[in-house]
Design a protein around this motif. Structure first.
Motif, PDB file in Angstrom:
ATOM      1  N   ALA A  91       0.807  -1.218   0.000  1.00  0.00           N
ATOM      2  CA  ALA A  91       0.000   0.000   0.000  1.00  0.00           C
ATOM      3  C   ALA A  91       0.840   1.268   0.000  1.00  0.00           C
ATOM      4  O   ALA A  91       0.381   2.320  -0.429  1.00  0.00           O
ATOM      5  CB  ALA A  91      -0.931   0.000   1.211  1.00  0.00           C
ATOM      6  N   GLY A  92       2.087   1.181   0.493  1.00  0.00           N
ATOM      7  CA  GLY A  92       2.935   2.363   0.546  1.00  0.00           C
ATOM      8  C   GLY A  92       4.333   2.022   1.002  1.00  0.00           C
ATOM      9  O   GLY A  92       4.583   0.904   1.474  1.00  0.00           O
ATOM     10  N   MET A  93       5.248   2.974   0.838  1.00  0.00           N
ATOM     11  CA  MET A  93       6.625   2.766   1.297  1.00  0.00           C
ATOM     12  C   MET A  93       7.358   4.079   1.432  1.00  0.00           C
ATOM     13  O   MET A  93       6.971   5.094   0.841  1.00  0.00           O
ATOM     14  CB  MET A  93       7.393   1.832   0.368  1.00  0.00           C
ATOM     15  CG  MET A  93       7.713   2.412  -0.985  1.00  0.00           C
ATOM     16  SD  MET A  93       8.827   1.404  -2.022  1.00  0.00           S
ATOM     17  CE  MET A  93       8.818  -0.187  -1.320  1.00  0.00           C
ATOM     18  N   ILE A  94       8.422   4.024   2.220  1.00  0.00           N
ATOM     19  CA  ILE A  94       9.355   5.129   2.368  1.00  0.00           C
ATOM     20  C   ILE A  94      10.753   4.517   2.371  1.00  0.00           C
ATOM     21  O   ILE A  94      10.958   3.450   2.951  1.00  0.00           O
ATOM     22  CB  ILE A  94       9.079   5.953   3.647  1.00  0.00           C
ATOM     23  CG1 ILE A  94       9.877   7.256   3.660  1.00  0.00           C
ATOM     24  CG2 ILE A  94       9.302   5.122   4.894  1.00  0.00           C
ATOM     25  CD1 ILE A  94       9.435   8.224   4.757  1.00  0.00           C
ATOM     26  N   CYS A  95      11.692   5.169   1.691  1.00  0.00           N
ATOM     27  CA  CYS A  95      13.059   4.652   1.569  1.00  0.00           C
ATOM     28  C   CYS A  95      14.044   5.786   1.804  1.00  0.00           C
ATOM     29  O   CYS A  95      13.795   6.921   1.394  1.00  0.00           O
ATOM     30  CB  CYS A  95      13.306   4.096   0.168  1.00  0.00           C
ATOM     31  SG  CYS A  95      12.071   2.923  -0.364  1.00  0.00           S
ATOM     32  N   ALA A  96      15.165   5.451   2.443  1.00  0.00           N
ATOM     33  CA  ALA A  96      16.181   6.470   2.704  1.00  0.00           C
ATOM     34  C   ALA A  96      17.579   5.908   2.506  1.00  0.00           C
ATOM     35  O   ALA A  96      17.817   4.715   2.671  1.00  0.00           O
ATOM     36  CB  ALA A  96      16.043   7.019   4.122  1.00  0.00           C
ATOM     37  N   MET A  97      18.486   6.814   2.168  1.00  0.00           N
ATOM     38  CA  MET A  97      19.921   6.553   2.114  1.00  0.00           C
ATOM     39  C   MET A  97      20.547   7.359   3.239  1.00  0.00           C
ATOM     40  O   MET A  97      20.030   8.426   3.583  1.00  0.00           O
ATOM     41  CB  MET A  97      20.501   7.004   0.775  1.00  0.00           C
ATOM     42  CG  MET A  97      19.900   6.295  -0.416  1.00  0.00           C
ATOM     43  SD  MET A  97      20.478   7.000  -1.977  1.00  0.00           S
ATOM     44  CE  MET A  97      19.197   8.222  -2.250  1.00  0.00           C
ATOM     45  N   ASP A  98      21.652   6.865   3.809  1.00  0.00           N
ATOM     46  CA  ASP A  98      22.301   7.635   4.859  1.00  0.00           C
ATOM     47  C   ASP A  98      23.804   7.411   4.844  1.00  0.00           C
ATOM     48  O   ASP A  98      24.300   6.508   4.183  1.00  0.00           O
ATOM     49  CB  ASP A  98      21.707   7.283   6.225  1.00  0.00           C
ATOM     50  CG  ASP A  98      22.007   5.870   6.656  1.00  0.00           C
ATOM     51  OD1 ASP A  98      23.181   5.559   6.947  1.00  0.00           O
ATOM     52  OD2 ASP A  98      21.067   5.055   6.725  1.00  0.00           O
ATOM     53  N   ASP A  99      24.505   8.271   5.606  1.00  0.00           N
ATOM     54  CA  ASP A  99      25.957   8.161   5.710  1.00  0.00           C
ATOM     55  C   ASP A  99      26.381   7.421   6.975  1.00  0.00           C
ATOM     56  O   ASP A  99      27.556   7.350   7.298  1.00  0.00           O
ATOM     57  CB  ASP A  99      26.625   9.534   5.629  1.00  0.00           C
ATOM     58  CG  ASP A  99      26.223  10.473   6.751  1.00  0.00           C
ATOM     59  OD1 ASP A  99      25.618  10.027   7.748  1.00  0.00           O
ATOM     60  OD2 ASP A  99      26.515  11.678   6.635  1.00  0.00           O
ATOM     61  N   GLY A 100      25.411   6.898   7.707  1.00  0.00           N
ATOM     62  CA  GLY A 100      25.705   6.083   8.869  1.00  0.00           C
ATOM     63  C   GLY A 100      25.786   6.824  10.193  1.00  0.00           C
ATOM     64  O   GLY A 100      25.810   6.201  11.242  1.00  0.00           O
ATOM     65  N   ILE A 101      25.807   8.159  10.179  1.00  0.00           N
ATOM     66  CA  ILE A 101      26.009   8.878  11.429  1.00  0.00           C
ATOM     67  C   ILE A 101      25.332  10.253  11.499  1.00  0.00           C
ATOM     68  O   ILE A 101      24.838  10.637  12.546  1.00  0.00           O
ATOM     69  CB  ILE A 101      27.521   9.028  11.748  1.00  0.00           C
ATOM     70  CG1 ILE A 101      27.762   9.543  13.150  1.00  0.00           C
ATOM     71  CG2 ILE A 101      28.210   9.927  10.738  1.00  0.00           C
ATOM     72  CD1 ILE A 101      27.591   8.552  14.225  1.00  0.00           C
ATOM     73  N   MET A 102      25.298  10.990  10.373  1.00  0.00           N
ATOM     74  CA  MET A 102      24.816  12.373  10.437  1.00  0.00           C
ATOM     75  C   MET A 102      23.643  12.689   9.522  1.00  0.00           C
ATOM     76  O   MET A 102      22.712  13.372   9.924  1.00  0.00           O
ATOM     77  CB  MET A 102      25.962  13.348  10.100  1.00  0.00           C
ATOM     78  CG  MET A 102      27.052  13.394  11.145  1.00  0.00           C
ATOM     79  SD  MET A 102      28.350  14.568  10.727  1.00  0.00           S
ATOM     80  CE  MET A 102      27.470  16.108  10.853  1.00  0.00           C
ATOM     81  N   ASN A 103      23.710  12.231   8.276  1.00  0.00           N
ATOM     82  CA  ASN A 103      22.764  12.672   7.257  1.00  0.00           C
ATOM     83  C   ASN A 103      21.981  11.510   6.667  1.00  0.00           C
ATOM     84  O   ASN A 103      22.570  10.489   6.292  1.00  0.00           O
ATOM     85  CB  ASN A 103      23.510  13.375   6.117  1.00  0.00           C
ATOM     86  CG  ASN A 103      24.239  14.595   6.605  1.00  0.00           C
ATOM     87  OD1 ASN A 103      23.609  15.595   6.938  1.00  0.00           O
ATOM     88  ND2 ASN A 103      25.560  14.522   6.677  1.00  0.00           N
ATOM     89  N   ALA A 104      20.678  11.698   6.573  1.00  0.00           N
ATOM     90  CA  ALA A 104      19.806  10.733   5.905  1.00  0.00           C
ATOM     91  C   ALA A 104      18.994  11.489   4.862  1.00  0.00           C
ATOM     92  O   ALA A 104      18.575  12.628   5.087  1.00  0.00           O
ATOM     93  CB  ALA A 104      18.882  10.050   6.901  1.00  0.00           C
ATOM     94  N   TYR A 105      18.788  10.849   3.735  1.00  0.00           N
ATOM     95  CA  TYR A 105      18.031  11.452   2.638  1.00  0.00           C
ATOM     96  C   TYR A 105      16.865  10.534   2.285  1.00  0.00           C
ATOM     97  O   TYR A 105      17.063   9.397   1.863  1.00  0.00           O
ATOM     98  CB  TYR A 105      18.939  11.661   1.418  1.00  0.00           C
ATOM     99  CG  TYR A 105      18.192  11.950   0.152  1.00  0.00           C
ATOM    100  CD1 TYR A 105      17.402  13.094   0.037  1.00  0.00           C
ATOM    101  CD2 TYR A 105      18.256  11.085  -0.923  1.00  0.00           C
ATOM    102  CE1 TYR A 105      16.696  13.349  -1.130  1.00  0.00           C
ATOM    103  CE2 TYR A 105      17.560  11.340  -2.091  1.00  0.00           C
ATOM    104  CZ  TYR A 105      16.774  12.474  -2.187  1.00  0.00           C
ATOM    105  OH  TYR A 105      16.071  12.727  -3.330  1.00  0.00           O
ATOM    106  N   VAL A 106      15.654  11.016   2.520  1.00  0.00           N
ATOM    107  CA  VAL A 106      14.453  10.265   2.153  1.00  0.00           C
ATOM    108  C   VAL A 106      14.259  10.436   0.652  1.00  0.00           C
ATOM    109  O   VAL A 106      14.065  11.551   0.170  1.00  0.00           O
ATOM    110  CB  VAL A 106      13.213  10.766   2.925  1.00  0.00           C
ATOM    111  CG1 VAL A 106      11.961  10.044   2.440  1.00  0.00           C
ATOM    112  CG2 VAL A 106      13.408  10.580   4.420  1.00  0.00           C
TER     113      VAL A 106
END
Length: 134
Positions: free
Chosen positions: A54-69
C-alpha cells in the motif's frame, strides 16, 4: 483489514510496479531496477494491506549524520488513512540521532512535509540530472 508495517527490502517487480504506477511515477516503468534499488537503500519501511503493498518510504544515509528520504509513496486507494504520516514517523524514529534528515518535496506536497516537521530551505534548491519524467 488493518495496515501492517515491515522493514523488508525484497519486493517483487510486480509489487513495485503496481505501487509506483499507482502514483504515476515514471520509475514504475523500471520495476526490475526498483527491485535492486530497494535492496540497496539503507532503510525501507513498507505498508501492507494483507499481501498488497500500500505504501513505502526509503532512505539513504551516511551512517552517522545525514539521511536522505528518496521515496515516499502511498497508493491513492489508501490515501486518508495516515499511512504516509506513519511511514515518515518511522523514518524519523530510525534517524532520531542523526543531525539531518532531508527530503526533496514536490511543491504540491510541501504542506504535508511541513506538517511532519520538515522545513523548506530559503537558500537551497534541489537540482537533478535525470532521465525520468516525473
Amino acid at each position: 483489514m488493518a495496515i501492517t508495517y515491515s522493514t523488508k527490502k525484497d519486493f517483487s517487480s510486480q509489487e513495485l510496479e503496481g505501487l509506483f504506477l499507482s502514483v504515476e511515477w515514471s520509475s514504475g516503468h523500471f520495476p526490475d531496477k526498483l527491485v535492486v534499488a530497494m535492496r540497496n537503500f539503507s532503510t525501507v519501511f513498507s505498508a501492507w494491506d494483507g499481501d498488497k503493498l500500500a505504501g513505502m518510504i526509503c532512505a539513504m544515509d551516511d551512517g552517522i549524520m545525514n539521511a536522505y528520504v528518496h521515496y515516499l509513496l502511498v497508493n491513492p486507494a489508501y490515501h486518508g488513512r495516515k499511512i504516509g504520516r506513519t511511514l515518515v514517523e518511522k523514518m524519523k524514529e530510525r534517524y532520531a540521532d542523526f543531525t539531518r534528515i532531508a527530503v526533496i518535496a514536490y511543491n504540491n506536497e510541501l504542506s504535508f512535509y511541513e506538517n511532519c516537521g520538515f522545513s523548506k530551505a530559503d537558500d537551497a534548491s534541489p537540482m537533478f540530472i535525470t532521465s525520468l519524467w516525473t
